[in-house]
Design an enzyme around this catalytic site. Structure first.
Site, short mmCIF file in Angstrom:
data_model
loop_
_atom_site.label_atom_id
_atom_site.label_comp_id
_atom_site.label_asym_id
_atom_site.label_seq_id
_atom_site.Cartn_x
_atom_site.Cartn_y
_atom_site.Cartn_z
N HIS A 34 54.62 30.02 53.72
CA HIS A 34 55.64 31.02 53.98
C HIS A 34 57.01 30.16 54.43
O HIS A 34 57.32 30.33 55.68
CB HIS A 34 55.29 32.30 54.76
N ASP A 43 56.57 37.20 49.87
CA ASP A 43 57.19 36.15 48.87
C ASP A 43 56.51 36.68 47.54
O ASP A 43 57.30 36.58 46.46
CB ASP A 43 56.48 34.60 49.23
P1 NAD Z 1 61.91 41.84 66.48
O1 NAD Z 1 62.24 40.91 67.50
O2 NAD Z 1 62.68 42.89 66.04
O3 NAD Z 1 60.54 42.42 67.03
C1 NAD Z 1 59.34 41.74 67.65
C2 NAD Z 1 58.78 42.46 68.77
O4 NAD Z 1 57.77 41.86 69.14
C3 NAD Z 1 59.77 42.86 69.95
O5 NAD Z 1 59.79 44.05 70.16
C4 NAD Z 1 59.08 42.08 71.01
O6 NAD Z 1 59.41 42.70 72.14
C5 NAD Z 1 57.59 42.04 70.56
N1 NAD Z 1 56.85 40.75 71.10
C6 NAD Z 1 57.24 39.61 71.30
N2 NAD Z 1 56.44 38.73 71.88
C7 NAD Z 1 55.19 39.48 71.82
C8 NAD Z 1 53.88 39.61 72.23
N3 NAD Z 1 53.52 38.36 72.77
N4 NAD Z 1 53.34 40.50 72.42
C9 NAD Z 1 53.48 41.70 71.95
N5 NAD Z 1 55.00 41.91 71.40
C10 NAD Z 1 55.49 41.09 71.44
O7 NAD Z 1 61.16 41.04 65.49
P2 NAD Z 1 60.96 41.12 64.13
O8 NAD Z 1 62.06 41.23 63.09
O9 NAD Z 1 60.14 42.50 63.81
O10 NAD Z 1 60.07 39.87 63.58
C11 NAD Z 1 58.75 39.98 64.14
C12 NAD Z 1 58.22 38.54 63.59
O11 NAD Z 1 57.90 38.74 62.14
C13 NAD Z 1 59.34 37.28 63.44
O12 NAD Z 1 58.70 36.09 63.86
C14 NAD Z 1 59.84 37.14 61.97
O13 NAD Z 1 60.26 35.98 61.87
C15 NAD Z 1 58.47 37.60 61.34
N6 NAD Z 1 58.54 38.03 60.02
C16 NAD Z 1 57.58 37.46 58.92
C17 NAD Z 1 57.81 37.80 57.76
C18 NAD Z 1 56.72 37.32 56.77
O14 NAD Z 1 57.07 37.35 55.44
N7 NAD Z 1 55.72 36.53 57.22
C19 NAD Z 1 58.94 38.66 57.25
C20 NAD Z 1 59.91 38.84 58.34
C21 NAD Z 1 59.89 38.74 59.38
C1 LMR Z 2 61.42 36.47 55.55
O1 LMR Z 2 61.06 35.85 54.77
O2 LMR Z 2 62.24 37.38 55.33
C2 LMR Z 2 61.05 36.22 56.91
O3 LMR Z 2 60.05 35.26 57.19
C3 LMR Z 2 62.09 36.21 58.07
C4 LMR Z 2 62.74 34.94 57.73
O4 LMR Z 2 62.73 34.27 58.88
O5 LMR Z 2 63.13 34.60 56.73
#
Ligand code: NAD
Ligand code: LMR
Length: 329
Positions: free
Chosen positions: A190, A162
């Site tokens: 967030h 952000d």
């Molecule tokens: P994704 O589904 O591509 O990958 C997630 C991975 O985590 C998968 O490979 C899955 O098998 C694994 N996983 C699920 N549960 C698990 C557990 N208990 N232990 C270990 N591994 C586990 O998702 P992504 O796009 O990589 O996103 C991951 C997370 O990050 C989501 O919750 C997404 O919303 C979040 N995210 C946060 C931000 C932020 O700014 N804070 C930004 C982008 C995404």
């Molecule tokens: C983001 O801000 O890009 C991530 O938290 C993914 C989402 O769900 O928006």
């Protein structure tokens, strides 16, 4: 003399963000080109997830990174977090179109209870934890509360994406470089309630409100654009942000470990009660970092508009916290 390796745990290492993250950590982009790392990667036990993790590890091997001193792939949090110095908790379900991040709360909360407990039992007592999985602030709170033997201050949530978005949007508006922008703040959760506050920010030395020159644009376009950028990425890509999220995770951990040299960055950290934010709520605040410790920027004046915005995002965090209270016992 060469540095001893440090242990970096990454959960969800074979997911979208994981794939954009672990190669950069292994290449020394997070902790420095002189700091060897041992990657300890966690994935779900399902065959598909473990096979994908195996493939990631094969590719890591094929990169022959000089800073990669070893790696572990596992489905057991206690193996992944054993003696970990850094833990990046990425593995969780992402949201899809039309969802808010808090819609993931109940589903993802269990993960952070289990992983908080495992960190509590086996990680280094100084482990630095970054929660990326959404809803990141409340998941960090859950992990922190599930790890009572570790210092609360070691649990942080990712607001850096952000912060970076806020900097980039302001650079575009003012026609300046991102490097011209200093003292950005993104307060709170967030989520779309986050409050990008430019009152202390400068753009090439000019106060940001003057550089923007249009308060209505700031309030009605800039703040929502930054707050809803995650949803805009999902609408465009059909999947949530991955490379920019991994990049923000690297920025967050690098700055925490190596210091910001006085530069302000935003981190989601457990509140100490300042700025009217109740203790322990994981809330985005401006910090500087030095010698592996973050320090809140203190004593900033909060005007009426800011108070309203900060209280709104706080209320959402309190609502999320109340929603998981029963799970935390
Ligand atoms: P994704 O589904 O591509 O990958 C997630 C991975 O985590 C998968 O490979 C899955 O098998 C694994 N996983 C699920 N549960 C698990 C557990 N208990 N232990 C270990 N591994 C586990 O998702 P992504 O796009 O990589 O996103 C991951 C997370 O990050 C989501 O919750 C997404 O919303 C979040 N995210 C946060 C931000 C932020 O700014 N804070 C930004 C982008 C995404
Ligand atoms: C983001 O801000 O890009 C991530 O938290 C993914 C989402 O769900 O928006």
């Amino acid at each position: 003399m060469a540095k001893a390796p440090v242990r970096v745990a990454v959960t969800g290492a074979a997911g979208q963000i994981g794939y954009a993250l672990v190669f950069r950590i292994a290449a020394g982009e997070m902790l420095g080109k002189d700091q060897p790392v041992i990657l300890q990667m966690l994935e779900l036990p399902m065959e598909k997830a473990q096979a994908a993790l195996k493939g990631v590890m094969m590719e890591l091997d094929d990169c022959a990174f000089p800073t990669l001193a070893g790696m572990v792939g596992t489905d057991d949090p206690k193996v992944a977090f054993k003696d970990a110095d850094y833990a990046l908790l990425v593995g969780a379900k992402p949201r899809g179109p039309g969802m808010e991040r808090k819609d993931l709360l109940m589903e993802n909360a269990k993960i952070f209870i289990e992983q908080g407990k495992a960190l509590n039992d086996v990680a280094s007592r100084n482990v630095k934890v970054l929660v990326v999985g959404n809803p990141a602030n409340t998941n960090a709170y859950i992990a922190m509360k599930s790890a009572p033997s570790l210092p609360s201050k070691n649990f942080t949530a990712m607001l850096r994406l952000d912060h970076n978005r806020a900097v980039s949007q302001l650079a575009t508006r003012t026609g300046k470089a991102v490097t011209d922008i200093e003292k950005m703040i993104v307060w709170g959760n967030h989520s779309p309630t986050m409050y990008p506050d430019v009152r202390f920010c400068t753009v090439a030395g000019t106060a940001a409100p003057a550089a923007i020159g249009d308060e209505a644009w700031y309030r009605n376009e800039y703040i929502p654009t930054v707050g809803k950028r995650g949803a805009a990425i999902i609408a465009a890509r059909g999947a949530s942000s991955a490379a920019s999220a991994a990049n923000a995770a690297i920025d967050h951990m690098r700055d925490w470990a190596l210091g910001t040299k006085g530069k302000w960055v935003t981190m989601g950290v457990p509140s100490d009660g300042s700025y009217g934010i109740p203790k322990d709520i994981i809330y985005g605040v401006p910090v500087t970092t030095e010698a592996g410790e973050y320090k809140r920027v203190e004593g900033l004046a909060i005007d009426d508009y800011s108070r309203t915005m900060m209280d709104k995002t706080l209320a959402e965090l309190q609502e999320e916290q109340a929603g998981v209270a029963s799970l935390l016992g």
